[in-house]
Design a protein around this motif. Structure first.
Motif, PDB file in Angstrom:
ATOM      1  N   GLU A 210       0.834  -1.201   0.000  1.00  0.00           N
ATOM      2  CA  GLU A 210       0.000   0.000   0.000  1.00  0.00           C
ATOM      3  C   GLU A 210       0.875   1.259   0.000  1.00  0.00           C
ATOM      4  OE1 GLU A 210      -3.119   0.262  -0.347  1.00  0.00           O
ATOM      5  OE2 GLU A 210      -4.127  -1.522   0.434  1.00  0.00           O
ATOM      6  N   ASN A 211       0.270   2.367  -0.407  1.00  0.00           N
ATOM      7  CA  ASN A 211       0.946   3.667  -0.332  1.00  0.00           C
ATOM      8  C   ASN A 211       0.640   4.275   1.040  1.00  0.00           C
ATOM      9  OD1 ASN A 211       2.227   6.109  -0.835  1.00  0.00           O
ATOM     10  ND2 ASN A 211       0.479   6.969  -1.931  1.00  0.00           N
ATOM     11  N   VAL A 212       1.390   3.861   2.035  1.00  0.00           N
ATOM     12  CA  VAL A 212       1.156   4.344   3.402  1.00  0.00           C
ATOM     13  C   VAL A 212       1.816   5.706   3.568  1.00  0.00           C
ATOM     14  CG1 VAL A 212       1.668   3.934   5.850  1.00  0.00           C
ATOM     15  CG2 VAL A 212       0.921   2.036   4.390  1.00  0.00           C
ATOM     16  N   THR A 213       0.997   6.702   3.927  1.00  0.00           N
ATOM     17  CA  THR A 213       1.527   8.057   4.131  1.00  0.00           C
ATOM     18  C   THR A 213       1.532   8.475   5.593  1.00  0.00           C
ATOM     19  OG1 THR A 213      -0.688   8.931   3.645  1.00  0.00           O
ATOM     20  CG2 THR A 213       0.899   8.860   1.819  1.00  0.00           C
ATOM     21  N   SER A 214       0.755   7.778   6.426  1.00  0.00           N
ATOM     22  CA  SER A 214       0.745   8.087   7.858  1.00  0.00           C
ATOM     23  C   SER A 214       0.553   6.795   8.639  1.00  0.00           C
ATOM     24  CB  SER A 214      -0.357   9.090   8.205  1.00  0.00           C
ATOM     25  OG  SER A 214      -1.643   8.532   7.979  1.00  0.00           O
ATOM     26  N   ASN A 227       9.721  -3.419  12.653  1.00  0.00           N
ATOM     27  CA  ASN A 227      10.925  -4.248  12.593  1.00  0.00           C
ATOM     28  C   ASN A 227      10.653  -5.592  11.914  1.00  0.00           C
ATOM     29  OD1 ASN A 227      12.913  -2.549  13.779  1.00  0.00           O
ATOM     30  ND2 ASN A 227      12.034  -2.929  15.793  1.00  0.00           N
ATOM     31  N   LYS A 228       9.463  -6.128  12.151  1.00  0.00           N
ATOM     32  CA  LYS A 228       9.071  -7.385  11.495  1.00  0.00           C
ATOM     33  C   LYS A 228       8.926  -7.162   9.983  1.00  0.00           C
ATOM     34  CE  LYS A 228       7.735 -11.734  11.635  1.00  0.00           C
ATOM     35  NZ  LYS A 228       8.687 -12.808  11.985  1.00  0.00           N
ATOM     36  N   ALA A 229       8.388  -6.003   9.611  1.00  0.00           N
ATOM     37  CA  ALA A 229       8.232  -5.681   8.182  1.00  0.00           C
ATOM     38  C   ALA A 229       9.595  -5.591   7.500  1.00  0.00           C
ATOM     39  CB  ALA A 229       7.462  -4.381   8.017  1.00  0.00           C
ATOM     40  N   LEU A 230      10.576  -4.984   8.178  1.00  0.00           N
ATOM     41  CA  LEU A 230      11.927  -4.905   7.621  1.00  0.00           C
ATOM     42  C   LEU A 230      12.535  -6.294   7.479  1.00  0.00           C
ATOM     43  CD1 LEU A 230      13.504  -1.806   9.451  1.00  0.00           C
ATOM     44  CD2 LEU A 230      12.568  -1.921   7.142  1.00  0.00           C
ATOM     45  N   GLU A 240      12.002   2.754   2.381  1.00  0.00           N
ATOM     46  CA  GLU A 240      12.179   1.904   1.210  1.00  0.00           C
ATOM     47  C   GLU A 240      10.911   1.106   0.912  1.00  0.00           C
ATOM     48  OE1 GLU A 240      15.642  -0.545   1.533  1.00  0.00           O
ATOM     49  OE2 GLU A 240      16.965   1.117   2.053  1.00  0.00           O
ATOM     50  N   ILE A 241      10.070   0.962   1.931  1.00  0.00           N
ATOM     51  CA  ILE A 241       8.789   0.266   1.756  1.00  0.00           C
ATOM     52  C   ILE A 241       7.676   1.262   1.470  1.00  0.00           C
ATOM     53  CG2 ILE A 241       7.099  -1.250   2.874  1.00  0.00           C
ATOM     54  CD1 ILE A 241       9.373  -2.344   4.606  1.00  0.00           C
ATOM     55  N   TRP A 242       7.645   2.330   2.274  1.00  0.00           N
ATOM     56  CA  TRP A 242       6.621   3.373   2.124  1.00  0.00           C
ATOM     57  C   TRP A 242       7.313   4.719   1.922  1.00  0.00           C
ATOM     58  CZ3 TRP A 242       4.937   0.915   7.238  1.00  0.00           C
ATOM     59  CH2 TRP A 242       4.194  -0.251   6.995  1.00  0.00           C
TER      60      TRP A 242
END
Length: 507
Positions: A210-214, A227-230, A240-242
């Motif tokens: 998704e395009n997470v902006t907040s 940290n789990k997402a990284l 680098e993700i959002w």
């Protein structure tokens, strides 16, 4: 919807709301007094209203004399009645939602009533205000182009009385308008999952593209997610993700110990951090300025505020004062009367005012989460700041901590015992302990006096927690995720001993 249209709508709402905010800033006492009498009028025919004769209360003095300050334990029987289906007990409209507290102040969970008036006139109103104030300070924001990542709790049904309980965040997600679903991620289905260890990968799976902006959520649990997402993606940082992420709205625990970790996760100078102050009982404060740690006390959310100076709290000389009598830089326990039927309710938080025009505050801790065994009056605000300063000096990072007293025994002096879980440990724990102790003395003159020449307190002691200790302790308590948090300070050793026992079991 195109960005210009969204911004136009937001700007229109902003201008209208800013005017209302300016009114309560200019006339704080008048707004609060009018609010109190509206609450009394609304509830005068409830069981509580008749018991205390709300209809004949004409001024604050009578209200304060007639209605007692109450703890949750004292209100629990009435709340239990309502959870079983009784209505018009303490509020006239039907209450079917109950926000389940994290239970850090008590072994048993609390079930806080949430009325429709509170949902609309407090919690959702505050969510709009937060966006309005942020946009007012950041006119070039692109936040509305993408989605907001929300980290909420779970929902469960209680018995068969058509009443529900869950984390406050879950109640808000479950009741929010349909259009809000399209601007948020993950989906309500995933957001309301009850098992944290199942929910965590599900959130990552739904949000990663998704395009997470907040982002919005409790800092400690949001860190676990990020940290789990990284780890899952192999990326170096969250941008680098959002890449379009621009702001993190946080609350629930002091942000100070986590701030440097977030700066590494979102490494750009103009990334914003906005603090909020809400609880199961209501929404109280919003950061209204960029790069500030102060919160504007919101005075028109259906909440009437009173305060107990902490230097008299719990004593025979305890006094309760209205907003008009507060002073700068004193610690106060908060007492609230709300549009969910909590009458002169002692919420358990402590704050201090940093400004009286407008009324801005900082949260300093909990009435039960401080250490004053030896007259040191150590607050969570002190320990959070000291940890942040010491970690910066030693280039280390903390995941969580808790502190308890070491009681005097015979001729042995007292002390404070810490257990700290590090993400990155200091090279020299002894030097870390010395600086932490000295920093606490600089921040708290009462602690300094008791530490002077070891007159009352010996130097603090630190236990280093094993990896994942606090996570496992919370898991054992069935308190993973959502609004749950580790109690920072206690006048007893119960929490510390329980955590140490968990560590011994794990090793």
């Amino acid at each position: 919807m195109a960005l210009p249209i969204i911004n136009s709508i937001a700007t229109w709402i902003l201008k209208k709301r800013i005017h209302q905010i300016e009114l309560f800033i200019k006339y704080p006492n008048e707004v609060q007094e009018e609010l109190l009498f509206n609450l009394l009028k609304t509830a005068e025919n409830t069981v509580v209203g008749k018991e205390h004769e709300f209809s004949s209360i004409k001024n604050y003095k009578t209200f304060s004399e007639r209605v007692p300050v109450s703890t949750y334990e004292e209100l629990a029987p009435m709340i239990k009645q309502t959870r079983k289906g009784a209505q018009n007990v303490f509020w006239p409209t039907n209450i079917k939602w109950f926000a389940k507290s994290s239970g850090t102040t008590n072994a048993k969970s609390k079930f806080i009533p949430v009325s429709n008036e509170a949902l609309e006139g407090c919690h959702y109103k505050a969510s709009k205000d937060l966006l309005c104030l942020y946009l007012n300070n950041n006119e070039n924001s692109q936040m509305f182009v993408g989605k907001s990542l929300r980290l909420g709790g779970s929902k469960q049904m209680y018995e068969n009385n058509n009443t529900f309980f869950g984390d406050l965040s879950a109640i808000l997600i479950d009741n929010m308008p349909v259009w809000a679903e399209f601007s948020s991620t993950p989906s309500s289905r995933v957001s309301l999952m009850s098992d944290w260890e199942t929910k965590l990968p599900a959130i990552i799976n739904e949000t990663i593209n998704e395009n997470v902006t907040s982002l919005a959520g409790v800092p400690s649990w949001m860190l676990v997610l990020l940290n789990k997402a990284l780890e899952e993606t192999g990326k170096e940082n969250m941008l680098e993700i959002w890449p379009n992420a621009e702001v993190y709205f946080h609350g629930g625990v002091n942000f100070e110990p986590y701030k440097e970790q977030y700066k590494k996760l979102f490494p750009k100078d103009n990334f914003k951090y906005y603090e909020i102050y809400n609880a199961s009982e209501g929404f109280f404060g919003i950061q209204d300025l960029n790069n500030s740690s102060e919160l504007l006390l919101m005075l028109d959310y259906g909440i009437f505020y009173e305060f107990i100076p902490m230097d008299t709290f719990g004593t025979k000389n305890q006094k309760v004062i209205p907003l008009s009598e507060v002073e700068l830089f004193k610690n106060y326990a908060i007492v609230i009367t709300t549009n969910s039927g909590l009458w002169r309710y002692l919420i358990g938080d402590t704050i201090r005012f940093t400004s009286l025009s407008p009324h801005r505050i900082m949260v300093t801790g909990r009435t039960k989460h401080h250490i004053n065994v030896f007259g040191e009056e150590l607050m969570v605000e002190n320990t959070d700041k000291a940890i942040a300063v010491t970690c910066a000096a030693f280039n280390c990072e903390v995941i969580d901590y808790t502190v308890a007293p070491i009681f005097m025994e015979g001729k042995e002096k007292g002390a404070h015992e810490w257990i700290i879980e590090f993400k990155k440990k200091p090279e020299d724990i002894e030097k870390f302990s010395i600086l932490l102790d000295n920093t606490l003395q600089e921040l708290n003159s009462d602690y300094e006096a008791k530490r002077s020449n070891n007159i009352t307190l010996n130097p603090l002691r630190i236990n280093i927690a094993s990896e994942g200790l606090f996570y496992n302790w919370l898991k054992n308590q069935n308190k993973l995720g959502g609004q749950n948090k580790v109690p920072r300070l206690s006048n007893e050793r119960n929490y510390l001993e329980s955590i140490l026992a968990t560590q011994e079991h794990l090793t």
